[in-house]
Scaffold this active site. Structure first.
Site, PDB file in Angstrom:
ATOM      1  N   ASP A 281       0.862  -1.172   0.000  1.00 31.05           N
ATOM      2  CA  ASP A 281       0.000   0.000   0.000  1.00 31.05           C
ATOM      3  C   ASP A 281       0.909   1.237   0.000  1.00 31.05           C
ATOM      4  O   ASP A 281       2.129   1.143   0.168  1.00 31.05           O
ATOM      5  CB  ASP A 281      -0.983  -0.009   1.177  1.00 31.05           C
ATOM      6  CG  ASP A 281      -2.196   0.889   0.883  1.00 31.05           C
ATOM      7  OD1 ASP A 281      -2.139   1.693  -0.060  1.00 31.05           O
ATOM      8  OD2 ASP A 281      -3.202   0.793   1.612  1.00 31.05           O
TER       9      ASP A 281
HETATM   10  C1  BGC Z   1      -5.070   3.319   0.052  1.00 34.46           C
HETATM   11  C2  BGC Z   1      -5.284   2.250  -0.998  1.00 34.46           C
HETATM   12  C3  BGC Z   1      -5.147   2.837  -2.375  1.00 34.46           C
HETATM   13  C4  BGC Z   1      -3.807   3.510  -2.494  1.00 34.46           C
HETATM   14  C5  BGC Z   1      -3.537   4.097  -3.865  1.00 34.46           C
HETATM   15  C6  BGC Z   1      -3.839   4.148  -0.186  1.00 34.46           C
HETATM   16  O1  BGC Z   1      -3.811   5.266   0.628  1.00 34.46           O
HETATM   17  O2  BGC Z   1      -5.023   2.711   1.325  1.00 34.46           O
HETATM   18  O3  BGC Z   1      -6.541   1.661  -0.828  1.00 34.46           O
HETATM   19  O4  BGC Z   1      -5.311   1.844  -3.343  1.00 34.46           O
HETATM   20  O5  BGC Z   1      -3.744   4.558  -1.539  1.00 34.46           O
HETATM   21  O6  BGC Z   1      -4.327   5.186  -4.129  1.00 34.46           O
END
Ligand code: BGC
Length: 735
Positions: A281
């Site tokens: 993530d």
């Molecule tokens: C989130 C994810 C997301 C990623 C990319 C993160 O802050 O937890 O769910 O896919 O950002 O945008």
């Protein structure tokens, strides 16, 4: 570094298993092409494939691409031509011509925004979810996106957690069915189809079990709960063919998810045979330092890749340290090669090597086309849950004399889109006010009053709202949460109506005009006063661009509501985490017994249970039949019941099957959903619903964490929600 060495030896065992599966599952041709490519790649180019940056944050993206120092961008430009230009640099301007994979959060639609996933889960309709994901894939790929960070398959048992909005709710069985449907929709029958996107199951794993429901907080759960509740939707998604997963932010019993060999390698690779790649993530590799399991960025990178994180989202740690970690002997090059192979497999599967570009004519034809928009309306109507309908207040007559449309969410297009609304545009969103205006007869007088803001304490508009309600036949009150009050970083300590909205509701109800309350929200809310005093309540969630039309379809009876709650609604925030499939306590709640498991200041149980939802018609369940009274631990059994539409209009019912293992070696849940069936019934019509139960449904993880069916009695219920239904029983016997 001691723990890293241990991880490395475990990893080598893992590597062999991984390759063995690859030989059997992947086409030899693809593996051969990857081998040839790997032979030509420098270590720097290999590491480049494992690096992902946010497109807008990179100063000179073209240079990175040309030098083969990047494998993926997220949030690329929203234009197929620009994406093609970028891809052209990778394919035609870099030494080895390896295409980029471009990722984006397409969570519930791209430009045609559908209900938030929690809402859509209320439709209990895998086909509908598959179709919505398919449309989202079609639109996203038309602008060059070939990878979505979805579906989010985190089980969420705590309504304080804002990200409950992004998933399918609290139940692993429903969650698994919808995870599979969404993967099928995104990836289509063939990933190489230019209209397919690679799915990404996230956030692996147990992110939804954050303590206090506070986003990014620690998770401390038993391995049994992990296996029985949080892992199943991921496993189901892998079985449906998802090619990527995202490792979560949280720690799990002390080990951060992005450095967790047990979940990322032992479970995912060795037990489930997963072939694709894992992306971290956002900066979760960098956050290993904050977690306190790495002292330097290099150590964080070593831990993450060793545990099984193949691609590093935005932290830059792989880019800055992996080459050196290999050169100084901390990480064997085989670990890097393994990760690169996994990334290249997905790029091959998407056919990016042979067909890297997007047809720029597609966007105009495919995005927001009328078929997609109509489907958003249908998905919206199926997602609405009727929570209360005293004296058949709903549906309303389209020629009602006058309506007061009141509330801060009655005419707020942006808030209909919900969190993570991709490239959704508020100008495409139909509000409740406009949906109603378009549906009622031209003679109906509509009085609109905002009443109060969503948050904040201004009561200045309440008097006007009261005046509008007092002189109207019916008041439609649209209250709840703004789009940004759920989703990531949207945890709330009080899950009631924000600001002074409750004051508005009470004032309008006190006029004596019949009130229909319409909730707009991304999580269950605790509304005990409303549940008692408002005659009709519709849970409308955030339904996307067709919100207002879908609501009007239900309010005026063009669609008979059939949604059922995929999450428990509490009476008070203090009950959270609240979920129906909890284990059994030694002192089950009893109203008359103080020393039983309950609160002294609220009644026992939820406000609305899991699986609950009404219709404008009524259904009767009868004639429960089990085809056998006993089966062996490996056997199967058929359960049937008749459902009759006993009202006077056609309707859909979602029949649910629950089981209980009566006595087991570990305290079993009070009930577990193990089947559901959505059926359409004309007035007076009866249909039989049929369910099959087998080891997959009856098994449990025992003390040794083995999935076993234990002999003994099982109860079974078939009914309209988790607290009602016809009850039967059968035995599992040793044969
Ligand atoms: C989130 C994810 C997301 C990623 C990319 C993160 O802050 O937890 O769910 O896919 O950002 O945008």
């Amino acid at each position: 570094m001691k723990s890293l060495k241990m991880l490395l030896s475990l990893l080598l065992i893992g590597l062999c298993a991984d390759l063995a599966v690859a030989q059997t599952m992947e086409t030899r041709d693809m593996e051969h092409r990857i081998d040839l490519l790997l032979h030509q790649m420098t270590l720097e180019e290999k590491v480049g494939q494992l690096v992902q940056y946010n497109y807008g944050d990179v100063k000179n993206p073209e240079q990175l691409v040309r030098r083969g120092r990047i494998g993926s961008f997220l949030n690329p430009p929203a234009d197929a031509g620009e994406v093609n230009d970028l891809q052209k640099i990778a394919v035609e301007g870099s030494r080895l011509g390896i295409p980029l994979i471009l990722g984006f959060d397409v969570i519930h639609g791209y430009k045609t925004i559908f209900p938030i996933p929690l809402a859509e889960a209320a439709a209990w309709d895998p086909e509908l979810s598959e179709q919505a994901a398919r449309i989202a894939a079609t639109e996203a790929t038309a602008e060059g996106i070939r990878w979505t960070f979805a579906p989010m398959v985190d089980i969420a048992r705590d309504a304080r957690w804002g990200r409950i909005a992004e998933g399918a709710g609290e139940d692993p069985f429903l969650g698994s069915a919808l995870a599979q449907a969404r993967v099928r929709g995104f990836q289509g029958e063939d990933l190489s189809d230019p209209q397919s996107v690679a799915a990404c199951l996230k956030h692996y794993v147990a992110y939804g079990a954050a303590e206090e429901g506070r986003d990014y907080n620690s998770v401390d759960i038993s391995t049994r709960t992990l296996r029985e509740v949080y892992l199943p939707p991921f496993h189901a998604g892998v079985e449906a063919g998802a090619v990527t997963l995202m490792s979560a932010f949280n720690d799990l019993n002390g080990t951060p998810a992005s450095a967790n060999w047990f979940t990322l390698t032992k479970v995912l690779r060795q037990e489930w045979g997963f072939q694709g790649f894992v992306v971290s993530d956002w900066n979760s590799v960098g956050e290993l330092l904050n977690h306190g399991v790495a002292g330097t960025p290099a150590e964080a990178g070593a831990k993450a890749i060793t545990a099984g994180v193949d691609m590093d989202m935005v932290s830059g740690i792989y880019a800055d340290h992996l080459v050196e970690l290999v050169r100084n002997g901390t990480i064997p090059v085989s670990v890097v090669v393994r990760a690169v192979r996994r990334v290249l497999r997905v790029k091959y599967a998407l056919n990016l090597f042979d067909n890297p570009y997007t047809d720029t004519r597609r966007a105009g034809r495919e995005i927001l086309n009328p078929e997609h928009v109509n489907f958003a309306r249908k998905a919206g109507t199926e997602s609405i849950v009727l929570l209360k309908n005293e004296r058949h207040l709903l549906p309303l007559d389209k020629s009602v004399g006058s309506l007061a449309v009141i509330g801060p969410l009655a005419d707020s297009p942006y808030d209909m889109l919900g969190s993570w609304h991709a490239r959704g545009n508020p100008k495409d969103a139909v509000t409740v006010l406009s949906g109603i205006q378009h549906t009622v007869s031209p003679d109906t007088k509509i009085r609109y009053a905002r009443g109060c803001p969503i948050t904040g304490d201004s009561t200045a508009g309440i008097a006007e709202a009261v005046d509008a309600a007092a002189v109207s036949d019916v008041a439609l009150l649209v209250v709840g949460e703004g789009a940004d009050m759920s989703g990531e970083a949207g945890s709330r300590a009080h899950i009631d109506l924000p600001g002074v909205q409750e004051q508005l509701v009470r004032a309008v109800v006190n006029t004596g005009t019949p009130v229909v309350l319409m909730l707009v929200n991304g999580r269950p809310l605790a509304l005990p006063w409303e549940a008692e005093h408002v005659p009709a309540i519709l849970e409308t969630w955030q339904l996307g661009i067709q919100h207002g039309n879908a609501v009007a379809d239900v309010v005026f009876g063009d669609h008979n509501p059939s949604g059922k709650l995929p999450v428990t609604f509490p009476r008070a925030t203090g009950q959270e985490p609240l979920y129906y499939n909890h284990e059994r306590t030694g002192r089950p709640p009893q109203a008359e017994n103080k020393f039983s498991s309950k609160f002294i200041d609220i009644p026992i149980g939820p406000q609305y249970p899991f699986g609950y939802g009404l219709s404008y018609t009524t259904f009767k369940y009868s004639n429960l039949q089990l085809d056998q009274s006993s089966i062996g631990p490996g056997g199967t059994l058929t359960v049937q019941a008749d459902v009759t539409n006993t009202g006077d209009r056609p309707g859909e019912e979602i029949a649910q099957l629950y089981i209980q293992d009566v006595v087991a070696s570990l305290s079993p849940p009070v009930k577990e959903l193990q089947g559901f069936s959505k059926i359409s019934l004309k007035p007076g019509e009866t249909r039989t619903v049929t369910f099959t139960l087998g080891p997959k449904n009856l098994g449990m993880y025992n003390q040794e964490m083995k999935d076993v069916v234990e002999p003994g009695e099982f109860k079974v219920w078939v009914g309209p929600n988790s607290t009602a239904g016809l009850e039967g029983a059968f035995q599992v016997v040793r044969r």
